[in-house]
Design a protein around this motif. Structure first.
Motif, short mmCIF file in Angstrom:
data_model
loop_
_atom_site.label_atom_id
_atom_site.label_comp_id
_atom_site.label_asym_id
_atom_site.label_seq_id
_atom_site.Cartn_x
_atom_site.Cartn_y
_atom_site.Cartn_z
N THR A 252 0.85 -1.19 0.00
CA THR A 252 0.00 0.00 0.00
C THR A 252 0.88 1.23 0.00
OG1 THR A 252 -1.75 -1.13 1.21
CG2 THR A 252 -1.78 1.27 1.29
N LEU A 253 0.52 2.21 -0.83
CA LEU A 253 1.27 3.45 -0.86
C LEU A 253 0.90 4.30 0.35
CD1 LEU A 253 3.31 4.94 -2.78
CD2 LEU A 253 1.33 6.29 -3.52
N VAL A 254 1.90 4.70 1.12
CA VAL A 254 1.73 5.58 2.27
C VAL A 254 2.15 6.97 1.82
CG1 VAL A 254 2.49 6.05 4.63
CG2 VAL A 254 2.23 3.67 3.84
N GLY A 255 1.42 7.99 2.23
CA GLY A 255 1.74 9.36 1.83
C GLY A 255 1.02 9.70 0.53
N GLY A 256 1.71 10.43 -0.34
CA GLY A 256 1.13 10.79 -1.63
C GLY A 256 0.00 11.81 -1.52
N ALA A 257 0.16 12.80 -0.66
CA ALA A 257 -0.89 13.80 -0.46
C ALA A 257 -1.27 14.51 -1.75
CB ALA A 257 -0.46 14.82 0.60
N MET B 16 -0.87 13.32 -4.75
CA MET B 16 -1.48 12.32 -5.62
C MET B 16 -2.98 12.21 -5.35
SD MET B 16 0.64 11.07 -7.74
CE MET B 16 -0.38 9.70 -8.24
N ARG B 17 -3.35 12.30 -4.10
CA ARG B 17 -4.77 12.20 -3.74
C ARG B 17 -5.57 13.34 -4.36
NH1 ARG B 17 -4.93 8.25 0.42
NH2 ARG B 17 -2.82 7.80 1.14
N VAL B 18 -4.99 14.53 -4.40
CA VAL B 18 -5.65 15.67 -5.04
C VAL B 18 -5.79 15.42 -6.54
CG1 VAL B 18 -5.47 18.14 -5.60
CG2 VAL B 18 -4.89 17.32 -3.29
N LEU B 19 -4.71 14.94 -7.16
CA LEU B 19 -4.74 14.69 -8.61
C LEU B 19 -5.72 13.58 -8.96
CD1 LEU B 19 -0.91 14.91 -9.33
CD2 LEU B 19 -2.65 16.66 -9.79
N ILE B 20 -5.74 12.52 -8.17
CA ILE B 20 -6.65 11.41 -8.45
C ILE B 20 -8.10 11.86 -8.37
CG2 ILE B 20 -7.51 9.22 -7.49
CD1 ILE B 20 -4.54 8.56 -6.85
N ALA B 21 -8.40 12.74 -7.44
CA ALA B 21 -9.77 13.25 -7.30
C ALA B 21 -10.21 14.03 -8.54
CB ALA B 21 -9.88 14.13 -6.06
N ARG B 22 -9.28 14.43 -9.39
CA ARG B 22 -9.60 15.21 -10.59
C ARG B 22 -9.64 14.35 -11.84
NH1 ARG B 22 -6.34 20.75 -8.97
NH2 ARG B 22 -7.43 20.95 -6.97
N MET B 23 -9.42 13.07 -11.70
CA MET B 23 -9.47 12.15 -12.83
C MET B 23 -10.89 11.68 -13.07
SD MET B 23 -6.21 9.74 -11.99
CE MET B 23 -4.55 10.39 -12.00
N THR B 24 -11.09 11.02 -14.20
CA THR B 24 -12.39 10.41 -14.43
C THR B 24 -12.59 9.31 -13.37
OG1 THR B 24 -11.56 8.66 -15.87
CG2 THR B 24 -12.18 10.78 -16.93
N ALA B 25 -13.81 8.91 -13.15
CA ALA B 25 -14.10 7.90 -12.13
C ALA B 25 -13.32 6.61 -12.40
CB ALA B 25 -15.60 7.62 -12.07
N ALA B 26 -13.26 6.18 -13.64
CA ALA B 26 -12.56 4.94 -13.98
C ALA B 26 -11.06 5.07 -13.75
CB ALA B 26 -12.84 4.56 -15.43
N GLU B 27 -10.47 6.19 -14.16
CA GLU B 27 -9.03 6.41 -13.94
C GLU B 27 -8.72 6.47 -12.45
OE1 GLU B 27 -7.78 9.17 -17.79
OE2 GLU B 27 -8.79 10.10 -16.09
N ALA B 28 -9.55 7.19 -11.71
CA ALA B 28 -9.34 7.33 -10.26
C ALA B 28 -9.42 5.97 -9.57
CB ALA B 28 -10.36 8.30 -9.67
N ARG B 29 -10.42 5.16 -9.93
CA ARG B 29 -10.56 3.84 -9.31
C ARG B 29 -9.34 2.97 -9.61
NH1 ARG B 29 -12.25 2.92 -5.16
NH2 ARG B 29 -10.27 1.96 -4.93
N ALA B 30 -8.86 3.02 -10.85
CA ALA B 30 -7.68 2.24 -11.23
C ALA B 30 -6.46 2.67 -10.43
CB ALA B 30 -7.42 2.38 -12.73
N MET B 31 -6.27 3.96 -10.25
CA MET B 31 -5.13 4.46 -9.47
C MET B 31 -5.26 4.05 -8.01
SD MET B 31 -2.99 5.99 -11.48
CE MET B 31 -2.06 7.22 -10.61
N ARG B 32 -6.44 4.21 -7.44
CA ARG B 32 -6.64 3.82 -6.03
C ARG B 32 -6.38 2.32 -5.85
NH1 ARG B 32 -11.34 7.23 -6.54
NH2 ARG B 32 -10.87 9.24 -5.62
N ASP B 33 -6.83 1.53 -6.79
CA ASP B 33 -6.58 0.08 -6.71
C ASP B 33 -5.08 -0.20 -6.76
OD1 ASP B 33 -9.30 -0.42 -6.58
OD2 ASP B 33 -9.47 -1.05 -8.67
N ARG B 34 -4.37 0.45 -7.63
CA ARG B 34 -2.91 0.25 -7.75
C ARG B 34 -2.19 0.64 -6.47
NH1 ARG B 34 -2.64 2.90 -13.65
NH2 ARG B 34 -3.32 1.07 -14.80
N PHE B 35 -2.66 1.69 -5.81
CA PHE B 35 -2.00 2.20 -4.61
C PHE B 35 -2.47 1.50 -3.34
CE2 PHE B 35 -1.55 6.56 -6.84
CZ PHE B 35 -0.50 6.08 -7.61
N GLY B 36 -3.47 0.65 -3.46
CA GLY B 36 -4.00 -0.04 -2.29
C GLY B 36 -4.87 0.84 -1.43
N TRP B 37 -5.45 1.88 -2.03
CA TRP B 37 -6.29 2.83 -1.28
C TRP B 37 -7.72 2.42 -1.40
CZ3 TRP B 37 -3.69 7.89 -3.46
CH2 TRP B 37 -2.40 8.01 -2.94
#
Length: 153
Positions: free
Chosen positions: A125-130, A132-153
């Protein structure tokens, strides 16, 4: 004028290599959400460097994010921590920089005050990445879900 925040699709899993051209997301200068994320990340730097210099079980992949070219335009980039002493980090660039004169893998020296974010892996699981969390929230829902899955969030 905008600053660039690297979306870093290569942070998919511990010890994976970056893609040949890492994705970036433009963020306006003075963006309040990004400013809050940077402030939070900087507040956590002492704890991060504690982990980076004395890793716990199942921890690794310590990274910092900083402005490769302070000033305008900005290019925020991730670098792997090689060593940290005092207020200086020796690191290797993990992204393929857009700016001339820099290369992925190049060793750099970064002062703590230049760091805008940090991250490391713990048990997959990715720890930190503050930021990244802002950037992910600005992605499409599918992109954001894929990134969260990759990071273990």
């Amino acid at each position: 004028m905008a600053m660039l925040g690297a979306a870093l699709l290569w942070l998919a899993a511990p010890n994976t290599l970056p893609a040949s051209q890492d994705a970036t997301i433009a963020v306006p200068t003075g963006d309040p959400e990004m400013a809050t994320a940077i402030k939070a990340a900087r507040a956590g730097l002492p704890v991060f460097f504690g982990h980076a210099t004395a890793p716990g079980p199942d921890e690794g992949g310590y990274m910092i994010k900083y402005d490769l070219l302070p000033g305008a335009p900005s290019e925020f980039i991730w670098a792997e921590v090689v060593a940290h002493k005092g207020d200086m980090t020796t690191a290797r660039l993990l992204n393929a920089p857009r700016s001339a004169g820099f290369a992925k893998g190049q060793q750099v020296t970064v002062r703590d005050r230049e760091v805008i974010d940090w991250a490391y892996w713990r048990d997959g699981t990715l720890v930190g990445g503050a930021t990244m969390r802002v950037l992910i929230a600005r992605m499409t829902a599918a992109e954001a879900r894929a990134m969260r899955d990759r990071f273990g969030w």
